[in-house]
Design a protein around this motif. Sequence first.
Motif, PDB file in Angstrom:
ATOM      1  N   TYR A  68       0.826  -1.204   0.000  1.00  0.00           N
ATOM      2  CA  TYR A  68       0.000   0.000   0.000  1.00  0.00           C
ATOM      3  C   TYR A  68       0.862   1.256   0.000  1.00  0.00           C
ATOM      4  CZ  TYR A  68      -3.589   3.295   1.695  1.00  0.00           C
ATOM      5  OH  TYR A  68      -4.449   4.362   1.851  1.00  0.00           O
ATOM      6  N   LYS A  71       2.736   1.598  -3.543  1.00  0.00           N
ATOM      7  CA  LYS A  71       1.883   1.773  -4.713  1.00  0.00           C
ATOM      8  C   LYS A  71       0.904   2.933  -4.590  1.00  0.00           C
ATOM      9  CE  LYS A  71       2.118  -2.963  -6.493  1.00  0.00           C
ATOM     10  NZ  LYS A  71       2.732  -2.562  -7.766  1.00  0.00           N
ATOM     11  N   ALA A  72       0.790   3.520  -3.390  1.00  0.00           N
ATOM     12  CA  ALA A  72      -0.181   4.610  -3.248  1.00  0.00           C
ATOM     13  C   ALA A  72       0.288   5.724  -2.335  1.00  0.00           C
ATOM     14  CB  ALA A  72      -1.517   4.052  -2.752  1.00  0.00           C
ATOM     15  N   ALA A  93      -8.262   5.517  -0.704  1.00  0.00           N
ATOM     16  CA  ALA A  93      -7.127   4.954  -1.433  1.00  0.00           C
ATOM     17  C   ALA A  93      -6.894   3.489  -1.082  1.00  0.00           C
ATOM     18  CB  ALA A  93      -5.866   5.766  -1.153  1.00  0.00           C
ATOM     19  N   GLU A  94      -7.078   3.145   0.197  1.00  0.00           N
ATOM     20  CA  GLU A  94      -6.771   1.777   0.611  1.00  0.00           C
ATOM     21  C   GLU A  94      -7.773   0.771   0.058  1.00  0.00           C
ATOM     22  OE1 GLU A  94      -8.869   1.576   5.040  1.00  0.00           O
ATOM     23  OE2 GLU A  94      -6.772   2.183   4.853  1.00  0.00           O
ATOM     24  N   LEU A 306      -7.605   8.330  -7.993  1.00  0.00           N
ATOM     25  CA  LEU A 306      -7.426   7.281  -6.997  1.00  0.00           C
ATOM     26  C   LEU A 306      -8.652   7.202  -6.086  1.00  0.00           C
ATOM     27  CD1 LEU A 306      -5.506   5.162  -5.871  1.00  0.00           C
ATOM     28  CD2 LEU A 306      -4.458   6.927  -4.444  1.00  0.00           C
ATOM     29  N   TYR A 311      -7.655   3.452 -10.400  1.00  0.00           N
ATOM     30  CA  TYR A 311      -6.231   3.144 -10.222  1.00  0.00           C
ATOM     31  C   TYR A 311      -5.612   2.493 -11.450  1.00  0.00           C
ATOM     32  CZ  TYR A 311      -1.988   1.006  -8.369  1.00  0.00           C
ATOM     33  OH  TYR A 311      -0.681   0.624  -8.169  1.00  0.00           O
ATOM     34  N   GLU A 320       2.518   9.034 -11.921  1.00  0.00           N
ATOM     35  CA  GLU A 320       3.483   8.537 -10.940  1.00  0.00           C
ATOM     36  C   GLU A 320       4.919   8.757 -11.404  1.00  0.00           C
ATOM     37  OE1 GLU A 320       0.550   4.995  -9.230  1.00  0.00           O
ATOM     38  OE2 GLU A 320       2.226   4.511 -10.546  1.00  0.00           O
TER      39      GLU A 320
END
Length: 395
Positions: A68, A71-72, A93-94, A306, A311, A320
Amino acid sequence: MEKVVVAYSGGLDTSFCVKYLQNELKLEVHSVLVNTGGFSEAALKETEKKAYEMGVFSHVNKNILDVYYNKAIKYMVFGNVLKNNTYPLSVSAERVFQAIEVVKYAKKIGAKYIAHGSTGAGNDQVRFDMIFQTIAPEIEIITPIRDLKLSRQEEITYLQKCGVDYTWNKAKYSINKGIWGTSVGGVETLTSNESLPESAYPSQLETTTPTNVTLHFKKGELVGLNNEFDTPVNVILKLESIASKYAIGRDIHVGDTIVGIKGRVGFEAAAALIIIKAHHVLEKHVLSKWQQYWKEQLGNWYGMLLHEGQYFDPVMRNIETFLTDSQKTVSGDVLVSLKPYHFTVNGIESKHDLMKSKFGEYGETNKSWTAEEAKGFIKVLGTATKIYHHVNSEL
């Protein structure tokens, strides 16, 4: 008997799903809890115990904190992401990464169905369904609460009929906790004017004596706190343990949901807000004007996509890449004061600090140009405006 995997947290909604899938649809229920930082070891064991008491065939706990983060969270820090200048996407986001892990587990055990406890009026239904549909179109999605349009009281009544002994007073507030913050929903957040009571927040004020902390950043990532260095995940957790005792990071986010209605949710996110604000101040010192400008645009877009479960759109990887490249000089220390209910970013120290140039001191002395050169620059800079007002003098 056909298998179904339930995204399980031990709360009211997912507990209802387990019983409904067993009793009404006659499915073999397998539950999976995907931990993004909201569960202690004791809580994980308690949730597993509750899952088996509910009658699941199997239960697994999956810890994806590092995934997590990488990647975020890392990119949300790089982009200084605050939805509507307020909310650090503590829960939204999670959900994406929880959904990915649920699919992985469903495929592993050969499940025909995936179930989740989202309603038909919130954002989570969109996030879960979009991820499930994208990476597992062959697996059917079951959403009992959404399909039956159930209220929380109706869920409670059904579980009581099933003989489930649940501490219902804990269901007064919907709490979703993770490493990047905790959301708090209740009857107050369904209004436009009422605030959450002090007791609704999981972290209560415990420390009142102000203290100073130093955050250490390396290429945009938080790598240390008070001269103690560790992985970013561990540093975030350590900062949260200190700052949450000051009841820092409380607010109510008001926004447009993915399905188009307005919504409010309370949250507390001490570490997340401190890190984002500290990182942003450091960037103000070490990045150029146009780097900051375009980072703000792309960071806002990244957070919005997001938040809305997009995503897997390839533009996210493009953003990114930009955000990562922008962090080459974002290294240094940020000095922060913690106080009851708030914090102050006091300043930074960095070898990349552009205020340390020899060209001049703002509002003081010019060291690299003459007064005449300054006058000439100002005259040329104002040319376009002067032309417009000369041509349109009648306005």
